[in-house]
Scaffold this motif. Structure first.
Motif, PDB file in Angstrom:
ATOM      1  N   GLU A   1       0.972  -0.982   0.050  1.00  0.00           N
ATOM      2  CA  GLU A   1       0.053   0.169   0.042  1.00  0.00           C
ATOM      3  C   GLU A   1       1.019   1.160   0.033  1.00  0.00           C
ATOM      4  O   GLU A   1       2.252   1.224   0.274  1.00  0.00           O
ATOM      5  CB  GLU A   1      -0.854   0.061   1.238  1.00  0.00           C
ATOM      6  N   LEU A   2       0.207   2.323  -0.466  1.00  0.00           N
ATOM      7  CA  LEU A   2       0.817   3.610  -0.347  1.00  0.00           C
ATOM      8  C   LEU A   2       1.551   4.095   0.957  1.00  0.00           C
ATOM      9  O   LEU A   2       1.066   3.755   2.050  1.00  0.00           O
ATOM     10  CB  LEU A   2      -0.066   4.817  -0.852  1.00  0.00           C
ATOM     11  N   ASP A   3       2.654   4.446   1.133  1.00  0.00           N
ATOM     12  CA  ASP A   3       3.442   4.973   2.496  1.00  0.00           C
ATOM     13  C   ASP A   3       2.310   6.026   2.874  1.00  0.00           C
ATOM     14  O   ASP A   3       2.142   7.130   2.368  1.00  0.00           O
ATOM     15  CB  ASP A   3       4.641   5.333   2.208  1.00  0.00           C
ATOM     16  N   VAL A   4       2.314   6.340   4.164  1.00  0.00           N
ATOM     17  CA  VAL A   4       1.617   7.453   4.783  1.00  0.00           C
ATOM     18  C   VAL A   4       1.923   8.608   4.586  1.00  0.00           C
ATOM     19  O   VAL A   4       1.156   9.597   4.121  1.00  0.00           O
ATOM     20  CB  VAL A   4       1.630   7.157   6.478  1.00  0.00           C
ATOM     21  N   PRO A   5       3.378   9.112   4.404  1.00  0.00           N
ATOM     22  CA  PRO A   5       3.697  10.528   3.994  1.00  0.00           C
ATOM     23  C   PRO A   5       3.134  10.868   2.658  1.00  0.00           C
ATOM     24  O   PRO A   5       2.882  12.102   2.237  1.00  0.00           O
ATOM     25  CB  PRO A   5       5.156  10.469   4.059  1.00  0.00           C
ATOM     26  N   GLU A   6       2.929   9.742   1.711  1.00  0.00           N
ATOM     27  CA  GLU A   6       2.348  10.091   0.464  1.00  0.00           C
ATOM     28  C   GLU A   6       0.991  10.787   0.574  1.00  0.00           C
ATOM     29  O   GLU A   6       0.418  11.301  -0.537  1.00  0.00           O
ATOM     30  CB  GLU A   6       2.236   8.910  -0.265  1.00  0.00           C
ATOM     31  N   THR A   7       0.231  10.602   1.623  1.00  0.00           N
ATOM     32  CA  THR A   7      -1.043  11.117   1.728  1.00  0.00           C
ATOM     33  C   THR A   7      -1.114  12.696   1.662  1.00  0.00           C
ATOM     34  O   THR A   7      -2.109  13.246   1.132  1.00  0.00           O
ATOM     35  CB  THR A   7      -1.575  10.969   3.270  1.00  0.00           C
ATOM     36  N   PHE A   8       0.101  13.543   1.708  1.00  0.00           N
ATOM     37  CA  PHE A   8      -0.202  14.797   1.766  1.00  0.00           C
ATOM     38  C   PHE A   8       0.539  15.374   0.430  1.00  0.00           C
ATOM     39  O   PHE A   8       0.705  16.423   0.255  1.00  0.00           O
ATOM     40  CB  PHE A   8       0.877  15.589   2.812  1.00  0.00           C
ATOM     41  N   HIS A   9       0.737  14.368  -0.511  1.00  0.00           N
ATOM     42  CA  HIS A   9       1.253  14.646  -1.894  1.00  0.00           C
ATOM     43  C   HIS A   9       0.136  14.828  -2.788  1.00  0.00           C
ATOM     44  O   HIS A   9      -0.846  14.207  -2.389  1.00  0.00           O
ATOM     45  CB  HIS A   9       2.072  13.476  -2.230  1.00  0.00           C
ATOM     46  N   ASP A  10       0.317  15.393  -3.861  1.00  0.00           N
ATOM     47  CA  ASP A  10      -0.831  15.508  -5.013  1.00  0.00           C
ATOM     48  C   ASP A  10      -2.010  16.358  -4.468  1.00  0.00           C
ATOM     49  O   ASP A  10      -2.944  16.080  -5.221  1.00  0.00           O
ATOM     50  CB  ASP A  10      -1.326  14.357  -5.462  1.00  0.00           C
ATOM     51  N   ILE A  11      -1.754  17.059  -3.578  1.00  0.00           N
ATOM     52  CA  ILE A  11      -2.804  17.959  -3.132  1.00  0.00           C
ATOM     53  C   ILE A  11      -3.136  18.870  -4.238  1.00  0.00           C
ATOM     54  O   ILE A  11      -4.136  19.463  -4.419  1.00  0.00           O
ATOM     55  CB  ILE A  11      -2.701  18.545  -1.690  1.00  0.00           C
ATOM     56  N   SER A  12      -1.913  19.647  -4.691  1.00  0.00           N
ATOM     57  CA  SER A  12      -2.056  20.652  -5.745  1.00  0.00           C
ATOM     58  C   SER A  12      -0.693  20.228  -6.505  1.00  0.00           C
ATOM     59  O   SER A  12       0.047  19.504  -6.344  1.00  0.00           O
ATOM     60  CB  SER A  12      -1.856  21.969  -5.198  1.00  0.00           C
ATOM     61  N   TYR A  13      -0.406  21.074  -7.750  1.00  0.00           N
ATOM     62  CA  TYR A  13       0.477  20.906  -8.597  1.00  0.00           C
ATOM     63  C   TYR A  13       1.779  21.070  -7.636  1.00  0.00           C
ATOM     64  O   TYR A  13       2.072  22.152  -7.259  1.00  0.00           O
ATOM     65  CB  TYR A  13       0.310  21.729  -9.723  1.00  0.00           C
ATOM     66  N   LYS A  14       2.632  20.057  -7.921  1.00  0.00           N
ATOM     67  CA  LYS A  14       4.274  20.117  -7.483  1.00  0.00           C
ATOM     68  C   LYS A  14       3.607  20.339  -5.898  1.00  0.00           C
ATOM     69  O   LYS A  14       4.903  21.016  -5.303  1.00  0.00           O
ATOM     70  CB  LYS A  14       4.806  21.089  -8.008  1.00  0.00           C
ATOM     71  N   SER A  15       2.968  19.756  -5.137  1.00  0.00           N
ATOM     72  CA  SER A  15       3.043  20.249  -3.772  1.00  0.00           C
ATOM     73  C   SER A  15       3.802  19.732  -2.754  1.00  0.00           C
ATOM     74  O   SER A  15       4.129  18.286  -3.137  1.00  0.00           O
ATOM     75  CB  SER A  15       1.298  19.762  -3.361  1.00  0.00           C
ATOM     76  N   PRO A  16       4.138  20.265  -1.777  1.00  0.00           N
ATOM     77  CA  PRO A  16       5.196  19.724  -1.023  1.00  0.00           C
ATOM     78  C   PRO A  16       4.869  18.941  -0.105  1.00  0.00           C
ATOM     79  O   PRO A  16       3.556  18.780   0.164  1.00  0.00           O
ATOM     80  CB  PRO A  16       5.975  20.800  -0.374  1.00  0.00           C
ATOM     81  N   SER A  17       5.374  18.338   1.085  1.00  0.00           N
ATOM     82  CA  SER A  17       4.873  17.491   2.000  1.00  0.00           C
ATOM     83  C   SER A  17       4.670  18.280   3.323  1.00  0.00           C
ATOM     84  O   SER A  17       4.744  17.873   4.535  1.00  0.00           O
ATOM     85  CB  SER A  17       5.908  16.511   2.516  1.00  0.00           C
ATOM     86  N   THR A  18       4.171  19.346   3.151  1.00  0.00           N
ATOM     87  CA  THR A  18       3.698  20.297   4.371  1.00  0.00           C
ATOM     88  C   THR A  18       2.428  20.766   3.873  1.00  0.00           C
ATOM     89  O   THR A  18       1.863  20.865   2.895  1.00  0.00           O
ATOM     90  CB  THR A  18       4.724  21.469   4.479  1.00  0.00           C
ATOM     91  N   VAL A  19       1.830  21.014   4.871  1.00  0.00           N
ATOM     92  CA  VAL A  19       0.407  21.737   5.030  1.00  0.00           C
ATOM     93  C   VAL A  19       0.206  22.992   5.846  1.00  0.00           C
ATOM     94  O   VAL A  19       0.677  22.922   7.080  1.00  0.00           O
ATOM     95  CB  VAL A  19      -0.725  20.688   5.559  1.00  0.00           C
ATOM     96  N   ARG A  20      -0.101  23.994   4.891  1.00  0.00           N
ATOM     97  CA  ARG A  20      -0.063  25.413   5.750  1.00  0.00           C
ATOM     98  C   ARG A  20       1.264  25.842   6.531  1.00  0.00           C
ATOM     99  O   ARG A  20       1.309  26.236   7.494  1.00  0.00           O
ATOM    100  CB  ARG A  20      -0.996  25.354   6.767  1.00  0.00           C
ATOM    101  N   GLY A  21       2.296  25.540   5.786  1.00  0.00           N
ATOM    102  CA  GLY A  21       3.749  25.838   6.285  1.00  0.00           C
ATOM    103  C   GLY A  21       4.281  25.023   7.376  1.00  0.00           C
ATOM    104  O   GLY A  21       5.271  25.310   8.089  1.00  0.00           O
ATOM    105  N   CYS A  22       3.521  23.980   7.926  1.00  0.00           N
ATOM    106  CA  CYS A  22       3.873  22.994   9.018  1.00  0.00           C
ATOM    107  C   CYS A  22       4.110  21.610   8.608  1.00  0.00           C
ATOM    108  O   CYS A  22       3.492  21.115   7.480  1.00  0.00           O
ATOM    109  CB  CYS A  22       2.711  22.925  10.090  1.00  0.00           C
TER     110      CYS A  22
END
Length: 387
Positions: A357-378
């Motif tokens: 299955e997909l690794d958990v950190p991948e959950t925060f990828h593909d939110i937007s184009y070239k999105s980093p592994s951060t959400v709202r700067g954290c």
């Protein structure tokens, strides 16, 4: 052969019989055959696709194999859903194989497709492996979208997926067609929707702008008789979906006959490439399963009705009978394809059930184009751990 020539000569009847028998043994019969299909119904068209179609041996084998792959793949998906390997929604294409296979057979690799959520068969025809499709359905990292999209969100080159919003793929398809006209590519876009979406206002808006701008778009209504659990004549005042484009020409096609669909799409793509504007095509078909796997499909129709369609109009069985009776292929060749397809799908199922299955950190990828592994700067994980 040299012994026969010395003994009988090349002009003897025996020589010709022997060589003919050798050729038939090598080719397994005829290399080409002609078939008659049901005539298309036309709307605002003086002429349409021919009801006399020609099929060669190689295409017959290819068409048969593709329809069998889709049928067996969907059966495998159904079993995976029942065993809870697939979660969420699952809409199957069983019974409608002739629609997708016939259309794709008359399209170029540079033409474009967008469809609704009954999209697994189209994904396969656009070049994605059975393994990648089943892995996507089971949420594995080896899936076509790395397990994030599931049943309704599969994409590849020139394929814009199965849109989960009813009817929304139609205006999107018109936009893709606009891009083709703007760039003068001579390619078409096929936008597919079901009879259950046929009364959406956005569909008629797409018809309108496409006709105003003569866009190379083929709007295909896959009429499988039921919008979810509602029969077409209870939902639509007019069930002649091919004529509902009003000022947009249309044609009706027998969607259970892969050769009729192939010939209709060949004609339709030529029409659009010539700059004549959009078309509406209705392919009348039938689905064997319910609307989705959560729908048993027998509360609004009888089991006898489904069985009767399977016995009398099944697109694979009927195609098999036509090509074998016309000596294009042998029953043994088709049996070999059946075994190969079964092995391919069975292997894909085994891999899909054991792939990671997909690794958990991948959950925060593909939110937007070239999105980093951060959400709202954290950093997402540090943030939640600190709380």
């Amino acid at each position: 052969m040299s012994v026969f020539i010395k003994k009988f000569g090349t002009k003897s009847k025996f020589f010709h019989r022997v060589t003919l028998a050798m050729c038939r043994s090598y080719t397994n019969g005829a290399q080409e055959a002609r078939f008659t299909t049901q005539e298309c119904k036309l709307h605002k068209l003086e002429s349409g696709p021919s009801s006399e179609v020609t099929l060669n041996r190689d295409d017959a084998l290819d068409i048969y194999r593709k329809m069998q792959v889709i049928r067996r793949m969907e059966t495998a998906a159904s079993n995976l859903y029942k065993s809870k390997e697939i979660r969420g929604f699952l809409h199957l294409y069983s019974g409608q194989e002739a629609c997708a296979v016939g259309m794709k057979a008359s399209m170029t690799d540079d033409d474009h497709i967008i469809t609704a959520y009954r999209c697994h068969g189209w994904t396969y025809l656009m070049g994605v492996s059975v393994h990648q499709i089943l892995a996507e359905l089971t949420g594995r990292s080896t899936g076509i979208q790395r397990g994030k999209g599931g049943s309704m969100h599969m994409y590849t080159k020139n394929f814009y997926g199965g849109n989960g919003i009813v009817g929304a793929q139609v205006p999107l398809g018109a936009g893709v067609a606009l891009a083709q006209k703007y760039n003068n590519t001579k390619n078409v876009c096929v936008a597919l929707y079901g009879d259950g979406a046929a009364n959406q206002g956005q569909i008629f808006e797409a018809y309108n702008i496409s006709k105003l701008w003569d866009l190379p778009c083929i709007f295909v209504c896959e009429n499988n008789k039921f919008g979810m659990g509602t029969a077409v004549d209870r939902a639509s005042a007019s069930t002649d979906y091919y004529s509902r484009g009003d000022y947009v020409p249309g044609l009706w096609v027998d969607g259970m006959d892969v050769l009729a669909v192939r010939e209709a799409m060949r004609w339709a793509t030529e029409y659009c490439r010539a700059g004549k504007g959009p078309l509406v095509m209705e392919v009348e078909t039938y689905r064997y399963y319910g609307h989705s796997m959560s729908d048993p499909g027998t509360s609004y129709r009888t089991r006898d009705e489904i069985q009767e369609i399977r016995q009398q109009r099944d697109p694979i069985t009927n195609f098999k009978e036509r090509i074998t009776s016309n000596d294009l292929v042998t029953a043994e060749e088709l049996k070999k394809i059946d075994l190969e397809v079964r092995g391919e799908v069975d292997d894909a199922v085994k891999k899909a059930k054991t792939d990671p299955e997909l690794d958990v950190p991948e959950t925060f990828h593909d939110i937007s184009y070239k999105s980093p592994s951060t959400v709202r700067g954290c950093d997402a994980f540090s943030f939640h751990q600190s709380r």
